[in-house]
Design an enzyme around this catalytic site. Structure first.
Site, PDB file in Angstrom:
ATOM      1  N   TYR A  63      64.560  42.834  39.029  1.00 40.12           N
ATOM      2  CA  TYR A  63      63.615  42.811  37.905  1.00 40.12           C
ATOM      3  C   TYR A  63      64.330  43.307  36.656  1.00 40.12           C
ATOM      4  O   TYR A  63      64.508  44.502  36.446  1.00 40.12           O
ATOM      5  CB  TYR A  63      62.397  43.687  38.195  1.00 40.12           C
ATOM      6  N   PRO A 208      48.748  38.565  43.972  1.00 41.69           N
ATOM      7  CA  PRO A 208      47.397  38.452  44.539  1.00 41.69           C
ATOM      8  C   PRO A 208      46.394  37.802  43.597  1.00 41.69           C
ATOM      9  O   PRO A 208      45.380  37.266  44.053  1.00 41.69           O
ATOM     10  CB  PRO A 208      47.017  39.905  44.833  1.00 41.69           C
ATOM     11  N   LEU A 209      46.656  37.844  42.288  1.00 43.39           N
ATOM     12  CA  LEU A 209      45.783  37.184  41.313  1.00 43.39           C
ATOM     13  C   LEU A 209      46.422  35.907  40.781  1.00 43.39           C
ATOM     14  O   LEU A 209      45.968  35.353  39.782  1.00 43.39           O
ATOM     15  CB  LEU A 209      45.477  38.136  40.155  1.00 43.39           C
TER      16      LEU A 209
END
Length: 258
Positions: A63, A208-209
């Site tokens: 990241y 998850p969204l």
């Protein structure tokens, strides 16, 4: 822990932590590259997560690359005892939006050593193999993490984006403490979900969204509630760079598990 854990609690890698965790991939620049546009807001998100009772923080050396691990150290070190700090190795970043698995044992060892320095810790609570490198035998990749575990540099080993067969193979080499795969209402089918339930392995849904795409149609409660209802072994890690969105996620966690 100063606040109730949103979503309830779960044991991951030997630690009892909040079932709703925080993914940190969004605390970077465009293309998951370089620093975030608003470093102050990113640090606020991390502090607010801890203050809100989130004790499962998920990151990766890829990241940025390295950006978020540095940000975590500058913001939260020394880390509270109750926090599970998970990171991932085995992915290189030649350019923005470019991700390439690299699982040579010598590289994985060097990557873990670098994570330890960036995070300013002696041992990684949970170290995932970020992706399986198809050019390297899986046993060699997991075996190197197991060697680092034996040396006390890694407490627990996880796998990311894997099939049940790959999990089964990895478990022949080392104990697998968690599996992290993509799962959401738009991408609802993953056979690893049931495999993990049957074998007592925590399952960590990332995205998850669906990167926020589910919120306009379903809000936050429906996607998170659907995931939490799949089994007590499920512990989603929504990601955000917004303190306001973090607050909304935490409140949803409390509504779904009062």
């Amino acid at each position: 822990m100063t606040a109730l854990p949103p979503g309830g609690v779960i044991t991951i890698a030997g630690k009892r932590v909040s079932r709703l965790g925080l993914g940190t991939m969004r605390l970077t620049g465009p293309g998951t590259w370089g620093p975030p546009a608003d470093v102050t807001a990113a640090r606020t998100v991390l502090r607010a997560a801890i203050d809100s009772g989130i004790t499962h923080l998920d990151t990766a050396d890829a990241y940025g690359p390295h950006t978020v691990e540095d940000l975590l150290r500058r913001t939260l070190h020394p880390y509270p005892d109750e926090v599970l700090l998970a990171t991932k190795v085995g992915m290189v970043r030649p350019a923005p939006n470019v991700w390439k698995p690299l699982g040579r044992p010598d590289y994985l060892r060097a990557a873990v050593e670098a994570c330890l320095r960036r995070l300013a810790i002696d041992r990684i609570d949970l170290c995932y193999l970020h992706r399986i490198d198809p050019a390297v035998p899986l046993a060699d990749q997991v075996g190197e993490l197991a060697a680092l575990q034996d040396e006390g540099k890694v407490a627990a080993i996880g796998l990311s984006k894997v099939t049940p067969e790959q999990i089964r193979h990895a478990c022949q080499v080392a104990a697998i403490a968690a599996v992290q795969n993509c799962l959401n209402l738009d991408e609802p089918d993953d056979p690893a979900l049931t495999y993990c339930a049957d074998n007592g392995i925590p399952y960590i849904p990332y995205r998850p969204l669906n990167a926020g795409r589910l919120i306009p149609s379903a809000g936050i409660d429906k996607p998170l509630g659907w995931l939490l209802a799949l089994g007590e072994h499920v512990a989603p890690i929504p990601a955000t760079s917004s303190p306001q969105h973090l607050h909304a996620l935490v409140q949803a966690g409390h509504r779904l598990h009062p």
